[in-house]
Design a protein around this motif. Structure first.
Motif, mmCIF file in Angstrom:
data_model
loop_
_atom_site.group_PDB
_atom_site.id
_atom_site.type_symbol
_atom_site.label_atom_id
_atom_site.label_comp_id
_atom_site.label_asym_id
_atom_site.label_seq_id
_atom_site.Cartn_x
_atom_site.Cartn_y
_atom_site.Cartn_z
ATOM 1 N N ALA A 139 21.045 68.591 15.938
ATOM 2 C CA ALA A 139 21.341 67.787 17.077
ATOM 3 C C ALA A 139 22.486 67.709 17.556
ATOM 4 N N THR A 140 23.473 67.776 16.600
ATOM 5 C CA THR A 140 25.115 67.250 17.093
ATOM 6 C C THR A 140 25.937 68.468 16.590
ATOM 7 N N HIS A 141 25.641 69.220 15.749
ATOM 8 C CA HIS A 141 26.690 69.999 15.011
ATOM 9 C C HIS A 141 26.257 71.611 15.523
ATOM 10 N N PRO A 227 19.991 61.144 16.836
ATOM 11 C CA PRO A 227 20.863 60.371 15.805
ATOM 12 C C PRO A 227 20.767 58.749 16.039
ATOM 13 N N PRO A 228 20.617 58.115 15.045
ATOM 14 C CA PRO A 228 20.832 56.540 14.807
ATOM 15 C C PRO A 228 22.061 56.223 15.364
ATOM 16 N N PRO A 233 29.629 61.120 12.222
ATOM 17 C CA PRO A 233 29.800 62.804 12.478
ATOM 18 C C PRO A 233 29.454 63.781 11.516
ATOM 19 N N VAL A 234 28.832 64.800 11.686
ATOM 20 C CA VAL A 234 28.633 65.897 10.534
ATOM 21 C C VAL A 234 29.908 66.700 10.486
#
Length: 362
Positions: A139-141, A227-228, A233-234
């Motif tokens: 989702a983020t990385h 993401p909660p 951060p990853v």
């Protein structure tokens, strides 16, 4: 009556000009232009005039109909390409885009299985390389641009480590994959779990079947994952052993191969215990013996820090009969192996093809 004088009348001569003055030039006669008589045979009669008017009107109608056909074709083709407003799945362009996306994911699956699963796991659960099926990462990385950068320049992009085991994959920097294959691999890694894809043969592009059923797989990424608020951060750098993430699965369904369990359901434990040690990315013992038609155990000790190992058993034809769970880093486990018929088998590590041994059952 008068008498003649005896002298002839004086004869008059034409007047002459002085030699210094030129004589006037008379213009040449010009014939008047006129059409030949045949040109006057068809006169513009009332009937001829009416025919000309009708022909002119017909020409205008033909032009109007031609323009109308072009306009209607353009409108219909526009709806054909982009779809009818309010009618779902009516766009040819959207259908073709979706079909190409599915094809790209299916090709990417084969590329991943052939080149990436050895280090990142068949389902992206991690091993020598980091976990890829983690929802937070996806989702983020693991964005398309980030994945493309890693595939283009290798693992040094991730941690700045020139000794990283992650190689360069793009042929622009000496790797084996062209730009289309890079895009297909990214499409597979970013595929969502709400769609089912078919496993296709890389050579023939025909569906791969097992037990009369076409093998299928799903993407790893949950399209509804968010993401909660408390999520951190990853990290961009990964250098520690991975723990398999439960989310996502790209394993083909309908496969006859075992799915990673330490033993089939109901397999008895106990009996003969064999010992095997993995050290230096090698099996310390390459020859094991077990009793025929009886279950046995393998006590497996992984001494390679940060490197995943497991034990699989296959028959002479290469058919996988047993697959033990993966141990990440230094750890020990015991595998319960079901009874095998007398014969010679191969045991191996799924992560390292060079780790192979002989199992004799008698």
């Amino acid at each position: 009556m008068s008498e003649p004088t005896g002298r002839d009348p004086e004869q008059r001569l034409p007047a002459t000009r002085p030699p210094s003055e030129p004589a006037p030039v008379e213009p040449a006669s010009v014939e008047r232009f006129s059409a030949p008589p045949s040109a006057h045979q068809l006169a513009l009669t009332p009937e001829r005039g009416a025919q000309i008017v009708r022909q002119s009107g017909n020409a205008r109608w033909v032009g109007f109909l031609a323009v109308l056909v072009v306009v209607l074709f353009t409108i219909l083709y526009w709806f054909y390409e982009l779809g009818i407003p309010g009618v779902p799945d009516s766009s040819r362009l959207a259908k073709e885009t979706e079909a190409q996306s599915v094809t790209s994911v299916q090709r990417g699956y084969n590329l991943y299985e052939a080149n990436c699963s050895r280090c990142h796991g068949a389902n992206g659960e991690g091993g020598i390389g980091p976990i890829l099926n983690d929802q937070m990462k996806l989702a983020t990385h693991l964005t398309p641009q980030y994945i493309n950068n890693v595939l283009t320049v290798g693992g040094r992009y991730v941690c700045g480590n020139p000794l990283s085991l992650m190689p360069v994959w793009a042929d622009t920097n000496g790797g084996p994959l062209n730009y289309i294959q890079i895009k297909d691999l990214i499409a597979f890694l970013r595929a969502t779990s709400d769609k089912t894809y078919e496993v296709r043969d890389p050579g023939t592009n025909e569906p791969v079947e097992s037990g009369g059923k076409v093998l299928t797989f799903r993407g790893w990424r949950d399209p509804n994952f968010e993401p909660p608020p408390s999520a951190t951060p990853v990290p961009a750098c990964w250098s520690n052993p991975a723990t398999a993430a439960p989310s996502g699965s790209a394993a083909p369904s309908g496969s006859a191969a075992p799915s990673g369990s330490t033993a089939p359901s109901g397999a008895p434990s106990g009996g003969t215990v064999l010992e095997e040690v993995a050290s230096g990315v090698q099996f310390q013992t390459t020859s094991l013996e077990a009793p025929a038609d009886k279950p046995f155990q393998i006590k497996f000790d992984n001494q390679d820090a940060g490197i995943p190992h497991n034990i699989e058993i296959a028959d002479a034809s290469g058919k996988l009969l047993f697959e033990g769970n993966t141990i990440n880093g230094v750890n020990t486990t015991t595998y319960d192996v079901p009874a095998l018929a007398a014969g010679t088998y191969k045991f191996m590590c799924k992560w390292h093809p060079n780790m192979v041994g002989d199992l004799t059952v008698k």
